[in-house]
Design an enzyme around this catalytic site. Structure first.
Site, PDB file in Angstrom:
ATOM      1  N   ASP A   1       0.883  -1.172   0.000  1.00 40.97           N
ATOM      2  CA  ASP A   1       0.000   0.000   0.000  1.00 40.97           C
ATOM      3  C   ASP A   1       0.918   1.219   0.000  1.00 40.97           C
ATOM      4  O   ASP A   1       1.748   1.358   0.898  1.00 40.97           O
ATOM      5  CB  ASP A   1      -0.853  -0.059   1.282  1.00 40.97           C
TER       6      ASP A   1
ATOM      7  N   GLU B   1      -3.605   4.045  -2.891  1.00 38.64           N
ATOM      8  CA  GLU B   1      -4.079   3.656  -1.557  1.00 38.64           C
ATOM      9  C   GLU B   1      -5.597   3.794  -1.433  1.00 38.64           C
ATOM     10  O   GLU B   1      -6.292   2.877  -0.977  1.00 38.64           O
ATOM     11  CB  GLU B   1      -3.393   4.523  -0.488  1.00 38.64           C
ATOM     12  N   GLU B   2      -6.101   4.932  -1.852  1.00 40.45           N
ATOM     13  CA  GLU B   2      -7.540   5.174  -1.686  1.00 40.45           C
ATOM     14  C   GLU B   2      -8.361   4.191  -2.520  1.00 40.45           C
ATOM     15  O   GLU B   2      -9.404   3.700  -2.080  1.00 40.45           O
ATOM     16  CB  GLU B   2      -7.891   6.610  -2.073  1.00 40.45           C
TER      17      GLU B   2
HETATM   18  N1  AR6 Z   1      -0.577  -1.188  -9.064  1.00 39.81           N
HETATM   19  C1  AR6 Z   1       0.678  -0.835  -9.461  1.00 39.81           C
HETATM   20  N2  AR6 Z   1       1.104   0.441  -9.559  1.00 39.81           N
HETATM   21  C2  AR6 Z   1       0.235   1.421  -9.281  1.00 39.81           C
HETATM   22  C3  AR6 Z   1      -1.103   1.147  -8.870  1.00 39.81           C
HETATM   23  C4  AR6 Z   1      -1.498  -0.225  -8.763  1.00 39.81           C
HETATM   24  N3  AR6 Z   1      -2.718  -0.548  -8.371  1.00 39.81           N
HETATM   25  N4  AR6 Z   1      -1.724   2.329  -8.661  1.00 39.81           N
HETATM   26  C5  AR6 Z   1      -0.826   3.282  -8.924  1.00 39.81           C
HETATM   27  N5  AR6 Z   1       0.370   2.756  -9.305  1.00 39.81           N
HETATM   28  P1  AR6 Z   1       0.466   6.988  -5.626  1.00 39.81           P
HETATM   29  P2  AR6 Z   1       2.533   7.903  -3.728  1.00 39.81           P
HETATM   30  C6  AR6 Z   1       1.621   3.480  -9.656  1.00 39.81           C
HETATM   31  O1  AR6 Z   1       0.417   8.367  -6.185  1.00 39.81           O
HETATM   32  O2  AR6 Z   1       3.264   8.806  -4.663  1.00 39.81           O
HETATM   33  C7  AR6 Z   1      -2.318   8.788  -1.490  1.00 39.81           C
HETATM   34  O3  AR6 Z   1      -3.115   9.912  -1.223  1.00 39.81           O
HETATM   35  C8  AR6 Z   1       1.418   4.685 -10.560  1.00 39.81           C
HETATM   36  O4  AR6 Z   1       2.576   4.793 -11.389  1.00 39.81           O
HETATM   37  O5  AR6 Z   1      -0.778   6.391  -5.068  1.00 39.81           O
HETATM   38  O6  AR6 Z   1       3.315   7.055  -2.776  1.00 39.81           O
HETATM   39  C9  AR6 Z   1      -1.814   8.159  -0.214  1.00 39.81           C
HETATM   40  O7  AR6 Z   1      -2.780   8.208   0.811  1.00 39.81           O
HETATM   41  C10 AR6 Z   1       1.363   5.835  -9.558  1.00 39.81           C
HETATM   42  O8  AR6 Z   1       1.721   7.057 -10.134  1.00 39.81           O
HETATM   43  O9  AR6 Z   1       1.599   6.847  -4.485  1.00 39.81           O
HETATM   44  C11 AR6 Z   1      -0.624   9.009   0.093  1.00 39.81           C
HETATM   45  O10 AR6 Z   1      -1.000  10.212   0.735  1.00 39.81           O
HETATM   46  C12 AR6 Z   1       2.385   5.377  -8.553  1.00 39.81           C
HETATM   47  O11 AR6 Z   1       2.174   3.970  -8.443  1.00 39.81           O
HETATM   48  C13 AR6 Z   1      -0.077   9.347  -1.275  1.00 39.81           C
HETATM   49  O12 AR6 Z   1      -1.167   9.207  -2.182  1.00 39.81           O
HETATM   50  C14 AR6 Z   1       2.292   6.022  -7.200  1.00 39.81           C
HETATM   51  O13 AR6 Z   1       0.966   5.947  -6.717  1.00 39.81           O
HETATM   52  C15 AR6 Z   1       0.996   8.359  -1.703  1.00 39.81           C
HETATM   53  O14 AR6 Z   1       1.519   8.786  -2.914  1.00 39.81           O
END
Ligand code: AR6
Length: 501
Positions: free
Chosen positions: A289, A307-308
């Site tokens: 996550d 995550e959401e």
């Molecule tokens: N499977 C594989 N890769 C994925 C998937 C999936 N299901 N969904 C997204 N990606 P992000 P962060 C890739 O932005 O930067 C939330 O509000 C995709 O390339 O969710 O760590 C949380 O609560 C995407 O751009 O992660 C935190 O506050 C990248 O993973 C914050 O966002 C990053 O996804 C975390 O942000």
């Protein structure tokens, strides 16, 4: 088939150790001072677990969830009279609710401080404008009354308050899926006390929100789609009670136990890297996550990224917000056993609910689905079997704007150190898949250890090579490869062809 035609590189996904009946890489469910088991053991497959203890036992203190049904939860009925808040809740929700206005009025009866602040505009838009008359009638006449019953059965279903999973502690809670459903129904009706006040000096300032009022406010399409996922979940659990259990484990690593990464002599793990597929589709692996330190991030607000989305497809994850204090840098939360109820498409503003999902994941003897969502990679103490592989991807690289190349190498090093294989999903990015795989081959061919890789990464940081585009080039160079910066031609010391990015 030909490597170039495949969407993945490295070892096949099926070769990674995964959770299965033959590899129960999860700790047993054993009640202890560090593990609150709120169901009676043993559980029998296919039946709803009974609560433990068998009759209600109240605790109202700073170490446990303050339950809405506690007799200690009081409410000022008028200037002169204070009454148990649960009686106000019971009365308000027992009246027939025929519309979103009725629902809002009922919820505000026990949240009168928010009369001028809470507006269920989004829920109104969805139910009164987007839903067909039949769907609307089904919700108010069938689902909602059973949701009310589910919420009001809280004292019978959750017979003692779950402990809070506090910072710096390692502690687990096991709940049945029905107990979670009752707690989530209470979150839907915004009954949790002390969870609405904002401000740094409030008791729950260091916890995520749990009452759903904020979700009901937003009218953006992605919020409405998230509400659809949750209404579908409630429709499912109120028509066919789920029979499983879920364990939530907070795992704190003490400062003295933080690995000395630069000194690690472990080798790098096996790697599967794919531009197709999603983390949640990697059945049996530890599904990462990309968490906010307030677990679930914006799930009850406007957030709609990895995550959401995961939290609304598997709404049982949301209940972690009730008891998980803000995560620290060396904390992880591991959730074992949650069920996926919905299918969806799109991402962020294009996110859409697509209908029911039948989760066929097998369960262990405690009724936990063999599915683990991780915010951290460490193997939980007491786990049997072979450490399962980690399914992850561009952690920290969307909302948090990190560099996927750096985050991929960090996760590769961590997996190597703790002895887990890695499945990396690049979310459609074929260039990243190929670059990462080429980098990996270079590292493996040169027997680069976790420590050496970490040193190279740290050194890169100190030297201020920060835009990331040249990271693989830098790592290759500092580990003994050579490159020609004019032609961007990269050659490893063993002449592995590292494509420069
Ligand atoms: N499977 C594989 N890769 C994925 C998937 C999936 N299901 N969904 C997204 N990606 P992000 P962060 C890739 O932005 O930067 C939330 O509000 C995709 O390339 O969710 O760590 C949380 O609560 C995407 O751009 O992660 C935190 O506050 C990248 O993973 C914050 O966002 C990053 O996804 C975390 O942000």
């Amino acid at each position: 088939n030909n490597t170039e035609d495949r969407e993945w590189r490295g070892v096949p996904l099926s070769s990674l150790p995964c959770l299965s009946a033959d590899n129960l890489n999860v700790p047993d469910v054993v009640p202890s001072p560090d593990h609150a088991v709120l169901v009676r053991l043993p559980v029998s497959p296919g039946t709803v677990p009974l609560p433990h203890p068998s009759s209600h036992s109240d605790t109202w203190d700073q170490c446990h969830v303050r339950m809405p049904c506690s007799p200690k939860s009081q409410y000022p009925k008028n200037k002169d009279m204070v009454v148990p808040r649960w009686s106000v809740i019971t009365e308000a929700l027992s009246r027939k609710i025929n519309s979103v206005e009725d629902l809002e009025r009922a919820v505000l009866e026990y949240n009168s401080r928010y009369i001028s602040k809470w507006k269920f505009r989004g829920l109104h838009h969805l139910l009164e404008q987007e839903f067909e008359e039949e769907e609307r009638a089904c919700f108010f006449n069938k689902t909602l009354p059973v949701m009310v019953q589910l919420a009001l059965s809280l004292p019978d279903l959750v017979t003692r308050p779950p402990p809070l999973l506090l910072q710096g502690t390692t502690h687990s809670v096991t709940l049945s899926q029905m107990q979670i459903a009752s707690l989530l129904a209470n979150a839907f009706f915004c009954t949790f006390p002390r969870r609405n006040a904002k401000g740094n000096d409030t008791e729950y300032a260091r916890y995520p929100d749990i009452n759903f009022n904020r979700l009901f406010f937003h009218k953006e399409q992605r919020s409405l789609e998230k509400i659809k996922c949750l209404l579908h979940y409630f429709q499912r659990v109120t028509t066919k009670p789920p029979t499983g259990t879920v364990t939530f484990t907070r795992q704190a690593v003490l400062p003295r136990d933080v690995p000395k990464w630069e000194a690690s002599r472990q080798s790098l793990p096996s790697l599967h890297v794919s531009s197709a597929g999603l983390i949640e589709e990697a059945t049996g692996l530890l599904q990462v996550d990309f968490a906010n330190k307030y677990l679930g991030g914006g799930v009850l607000g406007l957030g709609c990224v990895q995550e959401e989305i995961r939290f609304v497809l598997c709404p049982e994850l949301i209940i972690s917000r009730l008891f998980t204090q803000v995560l620290d840098k060396t904390d992880a939360l591991i959730i074992t056993g949650c069920e996926q109820f919905s299918r969806a498409s799109g991402y962020s503003s294009s996110f859409r609910w697509e209908g029911p999902h039948e989760d066929k994941t097998p369960m262990d003897q405690w009724g936990r689905r063999l599915c683990q969502a991780y915010a951290g990679f460490k193997v939980i103490e007491g786990s049997g079997g072979i450490p399962t592989g980690v399914a992850t991807g561009n952690w920290g690289c969307g909302a948090f704007k990190g560099n996927p190349r750096l985050k991929a190498l960090i996760q590769l090093a961590v997996c190597g150190h703790i002895g887990r294989d890695l499945a990396y999903f690049t979310f459609g990015d074929q260039q990243l898949r190929d670059d990462l795989f080429t980098m990996y081959i270079f590292l493996k061919e040169n027997n680069v250890t976790v420590g050496e890789l970490t040193q190279a990464l740290n050194h890169h940081g100190y030297r201020g090579w920060s835009d990331g585009s040249d990271l693989f080039q830098y790592v290759c160079h500092s580990l003994g490869g050579s490159y020609d910066s004019d032609t961007d031609q990269e050659l490893s010391k063993d002449s592995a062809d590292v494509r420069v990015k």
